[in-house]
Write a protein that holds these residues in place. Structure first.
Motif, PDB file in Angstrom:
ATOM      1  N   LEU B  82      38.679  -6.166-134.008  1.00 43.95           N
ATOM      2  CA  LEU B  82      37.502  -6.267-133.166  1.00 43.95           C
ATOM      3  C   LEU B  82      37.715  -7.299-132.063  1.00 43.95           C
ATOM      4  CD1 LEU B  82      34.696  -5.352-132.581  1.00 43.95           C
ATOM      5  CD2 LEU B  82      33.842  -6.896-134.351  1.00 43.95           C
ATOM      6  N   HIS B  83      38.456  -8.333-132.379  1.00 44.60           N
ATOM      7  CA  HIS B  83      38.722  -9.358-131.372  1.00 44.60           C
ATOM      8  C   HIS B  83      39.523  -8.796-130.202  1.00 44.60           C
ATOM      9  CE1 HIS B  83      41.879  -9.236-134.292  1.00 44.60           C
ATOM     10  NE2 HIS B  83      42.677  -9.968-133.569  1.00 44.60           N
ATOM     11  N   MET B 124      28.713  -8.573-135.007  1.00 39.21           N
ATOM     12  CA  MET B 124      30.120  -8.389-134.665  1.00 39.21           C
ATOM     13  C   MET B 124      30.797  -9.736-134.453  1.00 39.21           C
ATOM     14  SD  MET B 124      30.324  -4.982-132.486  1.00 39.21           S
ATOM     15  CE  MET B 124      30.457  -3.529-133.506  1.00 39.21           C
ATOM     16  N   TRP B 125      30.098 -10.620-133.818  1.00 42.87           N
ATOM     17  CA  TRP B 125      30.637 -11.974-133.679  1.00 42.87           C
ATOM     18  C   TRP B 125      30.881 -12.545-135.069  1.00 42.87           C
ATOM     19  CZ3 TRP B 125      27.759 -16.786-131.200  1.00 42.87           C
ATOM     20  CH2 TRP B 125      28.670 -17.837-131.079  1.00 42.87           C
ATOM     21  N   PHE B 126      29.858 -12.415-135.886  1.00 44.36           N
ATOM     22  CA  PHE B 126      29.966 -12.951-137.241  1.00 44.36           C
ATOM     23  C   PHE B 126      31.176 -12.377-137.974  1.00 44.36           C
ATOM     24  CE2 PHE B 126      28.801 -12.896-141.797  1.00 44.36           C
ATOM     25  CZ  PHE B 126      28.699 -14.260-141.993  1.00 44.36           C
ATOM     26  N   THR B 128      33.960 -11.468-136.803  1.00 44.70           N
ATOM     27  CA  THR B 128      35.204 -12.132-136.370  1.00 44.70           C
ATOM     28  C   THR B 128      35.269 -13.570-136.899  1.00 44.70           C
ATOM     29  OG1 THR B 128      34.324 -12.918-134.241  1.00 44.70           O
ATOM     30  CG2 THR B 128      35.337 -10.737-134.263  1.00 44.70           C
ATOM     31  N   LEU B 129      34.112 -14.163-137.124  1.00 44.68           N
ATOM     32  CA  LEU B 129      34.109 -15.512-137.691  1.00 44.68           C
ATOM     33  C   LEU B 129      34.526 -15.501-139.158  1.00 44.68           C
ATOM     34  CD1 LEU B 129      30.842 -16.994-136.126  1.00 44.68           C
ATOM     35  CD2 LEU B 129      33.207 -17.414-135.431  1.00 44.68           C
ATOM     36  N   LEU B 130      34.188 -14.432-139.826  1.00 44.54           N
ATOM     37  CA  LEU B 130      34.657 -14.280-141.207  1.00 44.54           C
ATOM     38  C   LEU B 130      36.177 -14.194-141.242  1.00 44.54           C
ATOM     39  CD1 LEU B 130      32.270 -11.719-142.935  1.00 44.54           C
ATOM     40  CD2 LEU B 130      32.578 -14.135-143.486  1.00 44.54           C
ATOM     41  N   ALA B 132      38.153 -15.600-139.208  1.00 42.79           N
ATOM     42  CA  ALA B 132      38.662 -16.953-138.984  1.00 42.79           C
ATOM     43  C   ALA B 132      38.550 -17.786-140.257  1.00 42.79           C
ATOM     44  CB  ALA B 132      37.911 -17.624-137.834  1.00 42.79           C
ATOM     45  N   ALA B 133      37.450 -17.624-140.976  1.00 38.33           N
ATOM     46  CA  ALA B 133      37.285 -18.382-142.222  1.00 38.33           C
ATOM     47  C   ALA B 133      38.369 -17.990-143.223  1.00 38.33           C
ATOM     48  CB  ALA B 133      35.893 -18.142-142.805  1.00 38.33           C
ATOM     49  N   TYR B 234      31.616 -16.183-147.617  1.00 37.26           N
ATOM     50  CA  TYR B 234      30.216 -16.092-147.195  1.00 37.26           C
ATOM     51  C   TYR B 234      29.508 -14.890-147.802  1.00 37.26           C
ATOM     52  CZ  TYR B 234      31.170 -19.797-143.840  1.00 37.26           C
ATOM     53  OH  TYR B 234      31.505 -21.001-143.267  1.00 37.26           O
ATOM     54  N   PHE B 244      20.789 -16.544-140.595  1.00 35.12           N
ATOM     55  CA  PHE B 244      21.447 -15.840-139.519  1.00 35.12           C
ATOM     56  C   PHE B 244      20.478 -14.908-138.810  1.00 35.12           C
ATOM     57  CE2 PHE B 244      24.395 -12.848-137.574  1.00 35.12           C
ATOM     58  CZ  PHE B 244      25.196 -13.765-136.938  1.00 35.12           C
ATOM     59  N   LEU B 247      18.862 -16.094-135.641  1.00 41.84           N
ATOM     60  CA  LEU B 247      19.665 -16.489-134.494  1.00 41.84           C
ATOM     61  C   LEU B 247      19.725 -15.434-133.411  1.00 41.84           C
ATOM     62  CD1 LEU B 247      22.597 -17.937-136.557  1.00 41.84           C
ATOM     63  CD2 LEU B 247      20.598 -19.114-135.670  1.00 41.84           C
TER      64      LEU B 247
END
Lengths: 251, 251
Positions: B82-83, B124-126, B128-130, B132-133, B234, B244, B247
């Motif tokens: 996705l990134h 979708m942002w989230f 990609t953050l997963l 990264a985690a 998460y 979330f 937000l």
DNA sequence: CGCTGCATTGAAATATCTCAATCAATGTGG
DNA sequence: CCACATTGATTGAGATATTTCAATGCAGCG
């Protein structure tokens, strides 16, 4: 205007004055942090994110025995925990290395920014994707390089990133990491880090003095030692943002 | 509706029918990929992102000698790149492990989705953050654990993620990674992976047969071997999405 | 039957860790 | 200004983890 370093060197077109203005006015206050002080603790609930104006911050995970593993190093121009905005709790901790100056940005303001400027929203997303790209390279570093290569690779990355924001003079490395920190970043013991640094010094690549004063004597050799390819940093090189400007959320 | 697995188990409130609809209708076509086939090559220009419907994909970096380092494993419900939407070129490659089915989502459609649904945009942002985690935990795994612990930790993570999407029966691990793959993920040699698996088998923790057929015999012991703490995923545990929903980008 | 791809084993080489001691620079209290 | 504590760097020697190389085993498959 301290937000000028945000994504500096990574974008084809720099932020507009209006965007810089928005960003800077989202700041609640500026905090000076003493060296080796924890700014954000793993697991605690967050209401703010922090933008690093000056100094260095270390992001780390701790194992059961309290041993740290660094998962990131942040320098001026970085958000240290922007993902905390979406995740609300960090899975890792953030600590200052030296005396650092950070801008506190309340999540409420970030929310406003995101809705007010789709372009800024995209840039913030992008900045967390850069983090992820760096994480991947850290995985590579730990998985495929030996101790010497890991140290060389870490330093090479930081040199490139310092360049983006104009903080490297070609010789003096302005991040006062101690041997212990390199060890925690590279998954080796401090003793072994010491021996690796000696080897690097003997090769004429660099010199590390007590207190983290590091001089880069042969940058080309440093990079070739670890086959460093900085394209993952998405600077103005081969892999760049390119059409990112096209990707308007609400274009 | 194959998009139902997207972020399944990670959100307090599941996606609405409308959102699922939007997501699914953004799909251009569904592709079946043969095992060990490259879907996305590092550096090439991207016009699509891929959502994994079925099967397993491996994300990897390669060093100069062609040695691979896995930087991620994707299972059903994951976007594999996705990134790539924001970055346009990937810094790593993506390859199928087994026969996989992916949904091709053109970036243009993603763009429409993002502008059409701020909530989807955030998710979708989230997602990609997963990623990264997980990357961070992989760094930890490589930096702080020994070979046996790394393997145990990797398998533990995948078990949890399979659970989120309902793909683990408590015994049979449905991802046919070979010893070679574990080695490439854990930064060890295949020979050493083999020896580590033997030890794990002797401890009664698991059994790995030829062809990647893995049975988990003692999950508790597996996790305690590597002090596994899955909160970085998460899920519905301690570290969760919580607010979330508040937000909203354009709330 | 004889490939081929993966798994397994052994033995020696190498990398890294551990433990323990020493050194050097710096700062502090008296 | 000295004595001492503290912090980080350095070194040595032995233990342990991991790699390397090379050989063998084993199962599916044309």
């Amino acid at each position: 205007m301290f937000v000028r370093k945000f994504l500096l060197g990574r974008l084809r077109h720099e932020l507009t004055e209006d965007e810089l203005e928005r960003l800077e006015s989202a700041v609640n206050r500026i905090i000076t942090i003493e060296p080796r002080t924890t700014l954000v603790d793993r697991g605690t609930r967050l209401e703010n994110s922090y933008y690093l104006i000056e100094g260095t911050m270390l992001r780390h995970l701790d194992d059961k025995r309290g041993e740290r593993q660094l998962v990131g190093v942040n320098i001026a121009g970085d958000f240290v925990d922007l993902h905390g905005y979406a995740m609300k709790r960090l899975d890792h901790s953030v600590q200052s290395l030296d005396r650092a100056k950070v801008a506190e940005v309340p999540h409420i303001r970030i929310k406003e920014m995101l809705s007010g400027s789709p372009h800024l929203a995209r840039l913030m997303w992008f900045s967390t994707l850069l983090d992820a790209a760096m994480h991947r390279e850290w995985i590579f570093r730990l998985g495929r390089l030996n101790a010497e290569g890991r140290i060389a690779h870490l330093i090479s990355e930081l040199i490139e990133r310092l360049r983006f924001v104009g903080l490297f003079d070609g010789l003096n490395f302005p991040i006062p990491l101690l041997q212990r920190d390199y060890a925690e970043a590279c998954g080796i013991t401090p003793v072994h880090a010491n021996r690796s640094f000696r080897t690097l010094k003997e090769r004429g690549v660099l010199e590390l003095d007590s207190g983290g004063k590091l001089r880069i004597l042969d940058e080309a050799e440093l990079k070739s030692l670890c086959d460093f390819d900085g394209s993952y940093l998405y600077g103005q090189g081969e892999l760049q943002l390119d059409n990112f400007e096209d990707l308007a959320v609400n274009a």
